[in-house]
Design a protein around this motif. Sequence first.
Motif, PDB file in Angstrom:
ATOM      1  N   LYS A 384       0.878  -1.170   0.000  1.00 29.71           N
ATOM      2  CA  LYS A 384       0.000   0.000   0.000  1.00 29.71           C
ATOM      3  C   LYS A 384       0.914   1.218   0.000  1.00 29.71           C
ATOM      4  O   LYS A 384       1.980   1.173   0.615  1.00 29.71           O
ATOM      5  N   ALA A 385       0.491   2.291  -0.663  1.00 26.63           N
ATOM      6  CA  ALA A 385       1.310   3.508  -0.687  1.00 26.63           C
ATOM      7  C   ALA A 385       0.509   4.675  -0.127  1.00 26.63           C
ATOM      8  O   ALA A 385      -0.708   4.726  -0.280  1.00 26.63           O
ATOM      9  N   GLY A 386       1.209   5.561   0.564  1.00 24.50           N
ATOM     10  CA  GLY A 386       0.550   6.772   1.048  1.00 24.50           C
ATOM     11  C   GLY A 386       1.537   7.914   0.994  1.00 24.50           C
ATOM     12  O   GLY A 386       2.709   7.734   1.337  1.00 24.50           O
ATOM     13  N   PHE A 405       7.360  15.884  -1.112  1.00 20.92           N
ATOM     14  CA  PHE A 405       6.409  15.080  -0.335  1.00 20.92           C
ATOM     15  C   PHE A 405       7.139  13.981   0.438  1.00 20.92           C
ATOM     16  O   PHE A 405       8.314  13.710   0.190  1.00 20.92           O
ATOM     17  N   VAL A 406       6.396  13.355   1.346  1.00 21.68           N
ATOM     18  CA  VAL A 406       6.868  12.146   2.033  1.00 21.68           C
ATOM     19  C   VAL A 406       5.999  11.003   1.525  1.00 21.68           C
ATOM     20  O   VAL A 406       4.782  11.150   1.408  1.00 21.68           O
ATOM     21  N   LYS A 407       6.629   9.875   1.236  1.00 19.07           N
ATOM     22  CA  LYS A 407       5.876   8.736   0.705  1.00 19.07           C
ATOM     23  C   LYS A 407       6.210   7.473   1.497  1.00 19.07           C
ATOM     24  O   LYS A 407       7.384   7.165   1.706  1.00 19.07           O
ATOM     25  N   GLU A 463       1.619  12.191   8.592  1.00 24.92           N
ATOM     26  CA  GLU A 463       0.478  12.262   7.666  1.00 24.92           C
ATOM     27  C   GLU A 463       0.639  11.263   6.510  1.00 24.92           C
ATOM     28  O   GLU A 463      -0.338  10.678   6.050  1.00 24.92           O
ATOM     29  N   ALA A 464       1.871  11.080   6.049  1.00 27.89           N
ATOM     30  CA  ALA A 464       2.103  10.112   4.960  1.00 27.89           C
ATOM     31  C   ALA A 464       1.799   8.700   5.462  1.00 27.89           C
ATOM     32  O   ALA A 464       1.262   7.862   4.728  1.00 27.89           O
ATOM     33  N   ALA A 465       2.126   8.456   6.739  1.00 26.40           N
ATOM     34  CA  ALA A 465       1.809   7.145   7.325  1.00 26.40           C
ATOM     35  C   ALA A 465       0.286   6.984   7.421  1.00 26.40           C
ATOM     36  O   ALA A 465      -0.256   5.910   7.134  1.00 26.40           O
ATOM     37  N   LYS A 470      -5.395   5.772   3.958  1.00 24.80           N
ATOM     38  CA  LYS A 470      -6.309   6.765   3.356  1.00 24.80           C
ATOM     39  C   LYS A 470      -7.031   7.622   4.403  1.00 24.80           C
ATOM     40  O   LYS A 470      -8.245   7.828   4.328  1.00 24.80           O
ATOM     41  N   ARG A 471      -6.299   8.051   5.429  1.00 28.10           N
ATOM     42  CA  ARG A 471      -6.975   8.903   6.424  1.00 28.10           C
ATOM     43  C   ARG A 471      -6.096  10.072   6.881  1.00 28.10           C
ATOM     44  O   ARG A 471      -5.918  10.310   8.080  1.00 28.10           O
TER      45      ARG A 471
END
Length: 475
Positions: A384-386, A405-407, A463-465, A470-471
């Motif tokens: 999964k990616a965020g 960004f952080v991914k 937030e990336a975590a 998806k939240r």
Amino acid sequence: MSKQFDVIVIGGGPGGYIAAIRAAQLGFTVACIDEWKNDKGGPALGGTCTNIGCIPSKALLQSSEHFHHANHHFAEHGITATGVTMDVGKMVARKNTVVKQNNDGIQYLLKKNKVTFFHGRGSFVKAADGGYVINVAGATEDSLMGKHIIVATGSNARALPGAPFDEERILSNDGALRLGAVPKKLGLIGSGVIGLEMGSVWKRLGSEVTILEGLPTFLGAVDEQVAKEAFKAFTKQGLKIELGVKVGEITAAKKGLSIAYTNAKGEAQTLDVDKLIVSIGRVPNTIGLNSEAVGLKLDERGAIVVDGDCKTNLPGVWAVGDVVRGPMLAHKAEEEGVAVAERIAGQHGHVNFNTIPWVIYTSPEIAWVGRTEQQLKTDGVAYKAGSFPFLANGRARALGDTTGFVKFLADATTDEILGVHIIGPMASELIAEAVVAMEFKASAEDIARICHAHPSLSEATKEAALAVDKRTLNF
Ligand code: FAD
Ligand code: NAI
């Protein structure tokens, strides 16, 4: 009569001096041999990293970034800075001072830990009495005898065939860090880590910079999404990066150099430059080690062959850092140095190759740990990616630096973090949290549930975590 030591370390770079200190902490008698000379002929401990690598490059990156900020970003804070000039001589002198502070610091550390330092070239003489005789050729000649030998002789810049470094016009990292003036036109071969860091320094100071890269993809080892964002940012800054080129003949022109190359479309091109930095990778260094005398095995690249524990083919001989396989990074060399000293002491030295962070100190900074999205796809791992953009981070806005960004990449089933990729402000510092998390096999949810200070760039990591599930709360 040879001077006796439990451990002899050949090389005083980050791999060698750290191994020597750790071995001394563990109660061994230790010698460290290093041949690097400062401009007065005295010792200059710290190897490539301290003298012509990590430290001086970061000093110049900092100076050039200040200059760039004064010219381009102060105004938005209401600060008027007119007539800002750069004294390159002063900038380089400051860099030299920073280097010297580090050289002296390492010499002090060796002394503090009772490591005996020898200034000169160390070479194998023969195996004897369950150990090895090592010759030191410096201002004086010494003969040492060690039960364990740790080779940490580092690496050298790779030259283009037919275009040796003269450090006047064709520069390695050494010459690139010693330029006395801003070249009007600067060429670089290779858009890897050195190409981008050095290209950034001289671009910020006013050079017209062109980077010629052999591969058709930009930063192939980096996560594709990050590489794409980086390419966009660097070209916007005015770095000209040509991918998929084939460099041909390099000829001396009246003032500078003329580089013939074929572009990605197969068209013949010429690039005229005042200076050329060649940054096409580095080669392991065993020059002068006399490895043949004891039968130390090297591979076809000239690297010392070691197993997963840094043991060579010879009993009691170990090798660490750039001279062996693996990434050529100072912190990797250090980790190996510590682990080898501990293994000599019968302990379980630990180096986790899956959690070695990479950082490129450009602006924006790029940092990552673990696997990229393309690697996970190749490995057939369900993930999964965020991600979370710095544009939505309050601290980044206050800093005035919202690029990137952080991914996070996490296992689809277990949520374990498999890779973290950051492009943006202070990525070099932010990555440490991801390294700790991965070392402890944390899940993305673990990071998402940890309290991060507000306002801080690290909130983008949290937030990336959260984005993995998806939240996100702020985007
Ligand atoms: P080295 O640092 O190369 O040290 C080897 C030492 O051994 C040298 O002092 C050499 O003189 C000595 N030596 C060699 N042979 C002998 C002999 N026979 N007898 C005695 N002495 C000998 N890495 C990072 O992690 N972060 C960075 O930001 C970074 N920036 C870099 C920037 C540049 C421009 C360059 C070129 C490299 C950079 N690196 C960076 C890579 C880093 O410098 C190397 O990975 C690191 O120095 C390797 O450490 P080492 O101890 O293996 O070898
Ligand atoms: P690199 O391996 O990072 O990049 C070399 C680049 O040159 C690659 O993109 C490669 O495709 C290209 N190339 C190779 N041959 C070519 C040719 N003939 N024509 C055109 N392009 C060609 O090597 P670099 O930049 O020289 O740095 C060496 C090493 O030093 C790095 O791999 C890294 O380990 C270390 N380093 C680390 C830094 C950091 O951690 N921030 C900073 C600088 C260096």
